[in-house]
Design a protein around this motif. Structure first.
Motif, PDB file in Angstrom:
ATOM      1  N   ASP A  10      -6.022   7.647   0.815  1.00 56.74           N
ATOM      2  CA  ASP A  10      -4.994   7.208  -0.123  1.00 56.74           C
ATOM      3  C   ASP A  10      -3.755   6.933   0.716  1.00 56.74           C
ATOM      4  O   ASP A  10      -3.397   7.725   1.587  1.00 56.74           O
ATOM      5  N   ALA A  11      -3.118   5.797   0.448  1.00 62.51           N
ATOM      6  CA  ALA A  11      -1.983   5.386   1.269  1.00 62.51           C
ATOM      7  C   ALA A  11      -0.915   4.747   0.396  1.00 62.51           C
ATOM      8  O   ALA A  11      -1.186   4.316  -0.721  1.00 62.51           O
ATOM      9  N   ARG A  12       0.292   4.688   0.933  1.00 62.62           N
ATOM     10  CA  ARG A  12       1.420   4.042   0.249  1.00 62.62           C
ATOM     11  C   ARG A  12       1.718   2.729   0.972  1.00 62.62           C
ATOM     12  O   ARG A  12       1.782   2.678   2.190  1.00 62.62           O
ATOM     13  N   VAL A  13       1.910   1.667   0.191  1.00 57.39           N
ATOM     14  CA  VAL A  13       2.216   0.353   0.749  1.00 57.39           C
ATOM     15  C   VAL A  13       3.673   0.352   1.206  1.00 57.39           C
ATOM     16  O   VAL A  13       4.580   0.649   0.436  1.00 57.39           O
ATOM     17  N   LEU A  14       3.896   0.018   2.484  1.00 57.72           N
ATOM     18  CA  LEU A  14       5.244  -0.028   3.038  1.00 57.72           C
ATOM     19  C   LEU A  14       5.821  -1.436   3.030  1.00 57.72           C
ATOM     20  O   LEU A  14       6.980  -1.623   2.692  1.00 57.72           O
ATOM     21  N   LYS A  15       5.012  -2.411   3.413  1.00 60.87           N
ATOM     22  CA  LYS A  15       5.526  -3.762   3.590  1.00 60.87           C
ATOM     23  C   LYS A  15       4.443  -4.782   3.269  1.00 60.87           C
ATOM     24  O   LYS A  15       3.280  -4.583   3.619  1.00 60.87           O
ATOM     25  N   ALA A  16       4.834  -5.861   2.592  1.00 60.80           N
ATOM     26  CA  ALA A  16       3.918  -6.963   2.294  1.00 60.80           C
ATOM     27  C   ALA A  16       4.068  -8.033   3.372  1.00 60.80           C
ATOM     28  O   ALA A  16       5.178  -8.404   3.749  1.00 60.80           O
ATOM     29  N   GLU A  25       0.848   3.230   4.852  1.00 59.91           N
ATOM     30  CA  GLU A  25       1.013   4.495   5.564  1.00 59.91           C
ATOM     31  C   GLU A  25       0.088   5.527   4.936  1.00 59.91           C
ATOM     32  O   GLU A  25       0.240   5.866   3.769  1.00 59.91           O
ATOM     33  N   ALA A  26      -0.878   5.989   5.727  1.00 60.31           N
ATOM     34  CA  ALA A  26      -1.834   6.983   5.264  1.00 60.31           C
ATOM     35  C   ALA A  26      -1.442   8.347   5.807  1.00 60.31           C
ATOM     36  O   ALA A  26      -1.098   8.484   6.989  1.00 60.31           O
ATOM     37  N   ASP A  27      -1.495   9.357   4.957  1.00 60.76           N
ATOM     38  CA  ASP A  27      -1.197  10.725   5.365  1.00 60.76           C
ATOM     39  C   ASP A  27      -2.529  11.459   5.458  1.00 60.76           C
ATOM     40  O   ASP A  27      -3.046  11.952   4.466  1.00 60.76           O
ATOM     41  N   ALA A  28      -3.085  11.500   6.658  1.00 58.12           N
ATOM     42  CA  ALA A  28      -4.407  12.095   6.866  1.00 58.12           C
ATOM     43  C   ALA A  28      -4.265  13.384   7.665  1.00 58.12           C
ATOM     44  O   ALA A  28      -3.992  13.362   8.852  1.00 58.12           O
ATOM     45  N   GLY A  29      -4.447  14.487   6.989  1.00 60.61           N
ATOM     46  CA  GLY A  29      -4.411  15.771   7.672  1.00 60.61           C
ATOM     47  C   GLY A  29      -3.052  16.137   8.236  1.00 60.61           C
ATOM     48  O   GLY A  29      -2.969  16.775   9.277  1.00 60.61           O
ATOM     49  N   GLY A  30      -1.983  15.734   7.564  1.00 56.68           N
ATOM     50  CA  GLY A  30      -0.653  16.094   8.008  1.00 56.68           C
ATOM     51  C   GLY A  30      -0.027  15.113   8.974  1.00 56.68           C
ATOM     52  O   GLY A  30       1.162  15.192   9.248  1.00 56.68           O
ATOM     53  N   VAL A  56      -2.439   3.075  -2.941  1.00 52.27           N
ATOM     54  CA  VAL A  56      -3.701   2.356  -2.895  1.00 52.27           C
ATOM     55  C   VAL A  56      -4.738   3.194  -2.150  1.00 52.27           C
ATOM     56  O   VAL A  56      -4.393   4.120  -1.415  1.00 52.27           O
ATOM     57  N   THR A  57      -6.007   2.847  -2.342  1.00 54.54           N
ATOM     58  CA  THR A  57      -7.092   3.447  -1.573  1.00 54.54           C
ATOM     59  C   THR A  57      -7.497   2.450  -0.500  1.00 54.54           C
ATOM     60  O   THR A  57      -7.782   1.293  -0.803  1.00 54.54           O
ATOM     61  N   VAL A  58      -7.494   2.897   0.750  1.00 56.96           N
ATOM     62  CA  VAL A  58      -7.790   2.037   1.894  1.00 56.96           C
ATOM     63  C   VAL A  58      -9.083   2.509   2.541  1.00 56.96           C
ATOM     64  O   VAL A  58      -9.276   3.701   2.771  1.00 56.96           O
ATOM     65  N   GLU A  59      -9.968   1.557   2.820  1.00 57.73           N
ATOM     66  CA  GLU A  59     -11.216   1.860   3.509  1.00 57.73           C
ATOM     67  C   GLU A  59     -11.079   1.397   4.951  1.00 57.73           C
ATOM     68  O   GLU A  59     -10.745   0.242   5.213  1.00 57.73           O
ATOM     69  N   VAL A  60     -11.327   2.307   5.894  1.00 59.23           N
ATOM     70  CA  VAL A  60     -11.127   2.043   7.320  1.00 59.23           C
ATOM     71  C   VAL A  60     -12.452   2.230   8.045  1.00 59.23           C
ATOM     72  O   VAL A  60     -13.204   3.167   7.741  1.00 59.23           O
ATOM     73  N   SER A  61     -12.735   1.363   8.997  1.00 57.20           N
ATOM     74  CA  SER A  61     -13.929   1.500   9.816  1.00 57.20           C
ATOM     75  C   SER A  61     -13.766   2.677  10.780  1.00 57.20           C
ATOM     76  O   SER A  61     -12.663   2.898  11.295  1.00 57.20           O
ATOM     77  N   PRO A  62     -14.815   3.410  11.054  1.00 54.16           N
ATOM     78  CA  PRO A  62     -14.687   4.510  12.023  1.00 54.16           C
ATOM     79  C   PRO A  62     -14.472   4.012  13.449  1.00 54.16           C
ATOM     80  O   PRO A  62     -14.068   4.770  14.320  1.00 54.16           O
ATOM     81  N   THR A  66      -6.946   1.362  12.957  1.00 55.92           N
ATOM     82  CA  THR A  66      -5.665   0.706  12.734  1.00 55.92           C
ATOM     83  C   THR A  66      -5.760  -0.463  11.761  1.00 55.92           C
ATOM     84  O   THR A  66      -4.748  -1.033  11.394  1.00 55.92           O
ATOM     85  N   ARG A  67      -6.958  -0.826  11.353  1.00 53.28           N
ATOM     86  CA  ARG A  67      -7.158  -1.936  10.419  1.00 53.28           C
ATOM     87  C   ARG A  67      -8.036  -1.467   9.274  1.00 53.28           C
ATOM     88  O   ARG A  67      -8.933  -0.654   9.456  1.00 53.28           O
ATOM     89  N   GLY A  68      -7.745  -1.991   8.080  1.00 53.60           N
ATOM     90  CA  GLY A  68      -8.520  -1.554   6.933  1.00 53.60           C
ATOM     91  C   GLY A  68      -8.518  -2.564   5.811  1.00 53.60           C
ATOM     92  O   GLY A  68      -7.973  -3.664   5.937  1.00 53.60           O
ATOM     93  N   ARG A  69      -9.132  -2.159   4.693  1.00 55.76           N
ATOM     94  CA  ARG A  69      -9.254  -3.004   3.521  1.00 55.76           C
ATOM     95  C   ARG A  69      -8.820  -2.204   2.304  1.00 55.76           C
ATOM     96  O   ARG A  69      -9.258  -1.059   2.109  1.00 55.76           O
ATOM     97  N   ILE A  70      -7.948  -2.790   1.486  1.00 54.60           N
ATOM     98  CA  ILE A  70      -7.491  -2.140   0.257  1.00 54.60           C
ATOM     99  C   ILE A  70      -8.573  -2.360  -0.801  1.00 54.60           C
ATOM    100  O   ILE A  70      -8.881  -3.506  -1.136  1.00 54.60           O
ATOM    101  N   VAL A  71      -9.139  -1.272  -1.311  1.00 49.11           N
ATOM    102  CA  VAL A  71     -10.233  -1.395  -2.269  1.00 49.11           C
ATOM    103  C   VAL A  71      -9.849  -1.003  -3.683  1.00 49.11           C
ATOM    104  O   VAL A  71     -10.565  -1.327  -4.632  1.00 49.11           O
ATOM    105  N   TYR A  72      -8.698  -0.315  -3.869  1.00 53.83           N
ATOM    106  CA  TYR A  72      -8.313   0.123  -5.210  1.00 53.83           C
ATOM    107  C   TYR A  72      -6.814   0.350  -5.270  1.00 53.83           C
ATOM    108  O   TYR A  72      -6.234   0.891  -4.325  1.00 53.83           O
ATOM    109  N   ARG A  73      -6.202  -0.093  -6.354  1.00 52.41           N
ATOM    110  CA  ARG A  73      -4.775   0.174  -6.612  1.00 52.41           C
ATOM    111  C   ARG A  73      -4.691   1.181  -7.737  1.00 52.41           C
ATOM    112  O   ARG A  73      -5.194   0.934  -8.827  1.00 52.41           O
TER     113      ARG A  73
END
Length: 75
Positions: A10-16, A25-30, A56-62, A66-73
């Motif tokens: 789960d991430a917050r959109v900073l800039k379009a 910006e994703a907050d993953a584990g602090g 939004v929910t972002v899906e990132v490749s393992p 640094t790159r991902g796809r927004i799959v849900y708002r």
């Protein structure tokens, strides 16, 4: 060999940015990570609008975190 699944944050959109891309910006584990994300085809097809400040929910490749796809708002 099977294709590995994406990691979802789960991430917050900073800039379009142009071409339906966003800096999120994703907050993953602090720790906070900035990810360059684009809109998934299903969201683009259904004209889902995303503005800075949305959660939004972002899906990132393992392989590239640094790159991902927004799959849900989220509402």
């Amino acid at each position: 060999m099977a294709q590995s699944e994406g990691i979802q944050f789960d991430a917050r959109v900073l800039k379009a940015l142009p071409n339906a891309q966003f800096i999120v910006e994703a907050d993953a584990g602090g720790t906070k990570h900035e990810i360059l994300a684009h809109i998934s085809g299903r969201m683009r097809k259904n004209f889902i609008r995303i503005v800075p400040g949305d959660i939004v929910t972002v899906e990132v490749s393992p392989y590239d975190l640094t790159r991902g796809r927004i799959v849900y708002r989220q509402r």
